[in-house]
Motif scaffolding. Structure first.
Motif, PDB file in Angstrom:
ATOM      1  N   SER A  64       0.834  -1.217   0.000  1.00 47.11           N
ATOM      2  CA  SER A  64       0.000   0.000   0.000  1.00 47.11           C
ATOM      3  C   SER A  64       0.858   1.253   0.000  1.00 47.11           C
ATOM      4  O   SER A  64       0.592   2.212  -0.730  1.00 47.11           O
ATOM      5  N   VAL A  65       1.892   1.232   0.830  1.00 43.19           N
ATOM      6  CA  VAL A  65       2.796   2.397   0.894  1.00 43.19           C
ATOM      7  C   VAL A  65       3.482   2.606  -0.457  1.00 43.19           C
ATOM      8  O   VAL A  65       3.607   3.740  -0.953  1.00 43.19           O
ATOM      9  N   ALA A  66       3.904   1.507  -1.079  1.00 38.94           N
ATOM     10  CA  ALA A  66       4.575   1.627  -2.381  1.00 38.94           C
ATOM     11  C   ALA A  66       3.625   2.177  -3.436  1.00 38.94           C
ATOM     12  O   ALA A  66       3.987   3.039  -4.243  1.00 38.94           O
ATOM     13  N   ALA A  67       2.365   1.684  -3.391  1.00 33.94           N
ATOM     14  CA  ALA A  67       1.383   2.184  -4.362  1.00 33.94           C
ATOM     15  C   ALA A  67       1.103   3.663  -4.135  1.00 33.94           C
ATOM     16  O   ALA A  67       0.996   4.454  -5.073  1.00 33.94           O
ATOM     17  N   SER A  68       0.982   4.043  -2.857  1.00 31.46           N
ATOM     18  CA  SER A  68       0.743   5.461  -2.548  1.00 31.46           C
ATOM     19  C   SER A  68       1.912   6.325  -2.997  1.00 31.46           C
ATOM     20  O   SER A  68       1.732   7.421  -3.546  1.00 31.46           O
ATOM     21  N   ALA A  69       3.121   5.846  -2.786  1.00 25.58           N
ATOM     22  CA  ALA A  69       4.312   6.598  -3.198  1.00 25.58           C
ATOM     23  C   ALA A  69       4.357   6.737  -4.717  1.00 25.58           C
ATOM     24  O   ALA A  69       4.685   7.801  -5.259  1.00 25.58           O
ATOM     25  N   VAL A  75       1.475  12.078  -9.600  1.00 26.89           N
ATOM     26  CA  VAL A  75       0.863  13.398  -9.454  1.00 26.89           C
ATOM     27  C   VAL A  75       1.918  14.493  -9.566  1.00 26.89           C
ATOM     28  O   VAL A  75       1.733  15.511 -10.238  1.00 26.89           O
ATOM     29  N   ALA A  76       3.054  14.266  -8.896  1.00 27.70           N
ATOM     30  CA  ALA A  76       4.142  15.245  -8.965  1.00 27.70           C
ATOM     31  C   ALA A  76       4.642  15.397 -10.397  1.00 27.70           C
ATOM     32  O   ALA A  76       4.924  16.508 -10.861  1.00 27.70           O
ATOM     33  N   LEU A  77       4.725  14.270 -11.124  1.00 25.32           N
ATOM     34  CA  LEU A  77       5.178  14.316 -12.519  1.00 25.32           C
ATOM     35  C   LEU A  77       4.179  15.091 -13.385  1.00 25.32           C
ATOM     36  O   LEU A  77       4.559  15.891 -14.244  1.00 25.32           O
ATOM     37  N   ASP A  78       2.872  14.829 -13.129  1.00 26.97           N
ATOM     38  CA  ASP A  78       1.845  15.567 -13.879  1.00 26.97           C
ATOM     39  C   ASP A  78       1.934  17.056 -13.613  1.00 26.97           C
ATOM     40  O   ASP A  78       1.819  17.879 -14.531  1.00 26.97           O
TER      41      ASP A  78
END
Length: 274
Positions: A64-69, A75-78
Motif C-alpha cells: 500500500s505504501v509503495a502504491a501510494s508513493a 501526481v508530482a510528474l503531472d
C-alpha cells in the motif's frame, strides 16, 4: 482463679485457630487457582501464536505504501509537466507579442519611409513647377514673348501683373473641391494663392472673397480684379480678371483651371483689392 480470668485462657486460642484455618483455606484456594491458571497457560498461548503473523501484515502495508508513493510520484510528474507546458505557453505568448510589436514597428517604418519618399517627390515636382512658373512670370512681366503679352493686358503692372501671371501659370491644373495647390485647386483656393504671392492674405471661401475689396462695375474692370458669381457676400464662385475681356478660374472637375472669355460665363460682379 476467677471466672473472668478463665475465659481468656481457654476461648481465645480457639478463635485464633479457627481464623488461621480459614486463612489457610483461602490461601490454599488462591494457590490452587494460580496453579490451575499456570497449568492452563500453555493451552491458551496457541491462539496468540496463530494471530501474530507480522510478515503478512507488513507485506500488505508495504504494498500500500509503495502504491501510494507511486501515485504521489505520478501526481508530482503531472504537476511538473503542466508547469513546463504553462511555462512554454507563456514563453510562446511573449515571443508572439514581441514578433507582433516588431511587425508593427516595421510596418510603421515602411509607412513613414513611403510618406517621406512621396513628400520628397512632391517637393521636387513643386520645385520644378515653381521654376516653370517663375520663368513664365518673368516672360509675362517683361512682355518678352508674344504669347505672354497676348494673355496680359498692357495695363497690368506691378502686383496686379504678378497676380495675373500666377493665375495663368496654373491653367491646366486639376479642379478639386477644397484644393489649395500646388497641382489642384478649387476656385477660391486659386484666388487666395494668387494674391498671397504679392503679400495679400484673402479669406478662404468665395462668399468672403466677394466682399474683400471695393465693388467695381463690370464695365470698369482692371487686370487683377476678383470676379464673382452670385451675390456679394453669398457668391458661389470666383475667378481673376486677366485683361482683354478674359478671366482665369478653377471652374469644375471636368475643365480644371481654364482661361476663358467673360462671354463663356458672365460674372455677377467684381471687387478690386489692389
Amino acid at each position: 482463679m476467677s471466672h473472668t480470668a478463665h475465659i481468656p485462657s481457654h476461648r481465645k486460642p480457639r478463635q485464633r485457630a479457627s481464623k488461621t484455618a480459614l486463612r489457610a483455606g483461602v490461601a490454599g484456594g488462591v494457590l490452587s487457582t494460580i496453579a490451575v491458571a499456570g497449568a492452563a497457560g500453555p493451552a491458551q498461548a496457541e491462539p496468540v501464536t496463530q494471530t501474530i503473523e507480522m510478515p503478512t501484515i507488513t507485506a500488505g502495508l508495504s504494498t500500500s505504501v509503495a502504491a501510494s508513493a507511486q501515485a504521489t510520484q505520478l501526481v508530482a510528474l503531472d504537476l511538473e509537466t503542466q508547469a513546463a507546458e504553462d511555462a512554454a505557453a507563456t514563453a510562446a505568448a511573449k515571443t508572439a507579442t514581441k514578433a507582433k510589436a516588431e511587425a508593427v514597428r516595421k510596418a510603421e517604418a515602411e509607412k513613414k519611409a513611403k510618406a517621406a519618399a512621396k513628400a520628397k517627390a512632391e517637393a521636387a515636382e513643386r520645385a520644378s513647377r515653381t521654376a516653370e512658373r517663375t520663368t513664365l512670370s518673368a516672360s509675362t512681366g517683361s512682355s518678352a514673348s508674344a504669347s505672354s503679352s497676348s494673355r496680359v493686358s498692357s495695363s497690368a503692372t506691378g502686383s496686379a501683373a504678378s497676380v495675373v501671371a500666377f493665375a495663368q501659370s496654373q491653367v491646366g491644373d486639376a479642379y478639386v473641391s477644397g484644393g489649395t495647390g500646388p497641382n489642384s485647386w478649387d476656385c477660391s483656393g486659386l484666388v487666395q494663392a494668387a494674391f498671397r504671392t504679392v503679400g495679400v492674405d484673402l479669406p478662404r471661401v468665395s462668399q468672403d472673397q466677394s466682399t474683400a475689396g471695393t465693388q467695381v462695375s463690370l464695365d470698369n474692370l482692371q487686370p487683377g480684379d476678383i470676379l464673382y458669381w452670385g451675390g456679394a457676400g453669398s457668391a458661389y464662385h470666383v475667378g481673376i480678371y486677366v485683361g482683354g475681356g478674359q478671366f482665369v478660374g478653377a471652374q469644375n472637375s471636368s475643365t480644371g483651371v481654364v482661361q476663358k472669355s467673360l462671354d463663356y460665363d458672365p460674372p455677377s460682379g467684381a471687387v478690386r483689392v489692389l
